[in-house]
Design a protein around this motif. Structure first.
Motif: not given
Length: 53
Positions: A36, A34, A49, A41-42, A45
């Motif tokens: 960023d 995705k 995860s 955000e990365s 996430e």
């Protein structure tokens, strides 16, 4: 860490979702990538995860 050339793939477009979800997303070899846009955000996430995985 492997390098993935996402320029070779077309981003996926989905409709009918509840969240904002307007970021570009790619599914390559059964993994999701995705864009960023905000720069944080990365990291968040990846952390989530790892916690859930």
């Amino acid at each position: 860490m492997d390098k993935v050339e996402i320029d070779k793939y077309s981003p996926l477009h989905k409709t009918g979702h509840i969240s904002k979800g307007d970021q570009r997303k790619w599914k390559i070899d059964n993994l999701w990538y995705k864009a960023d846009y905000m720069g944080y955000e990365s990291l968040a996430e990846v952390l989530v995860s790892k916690l859930l995985g």
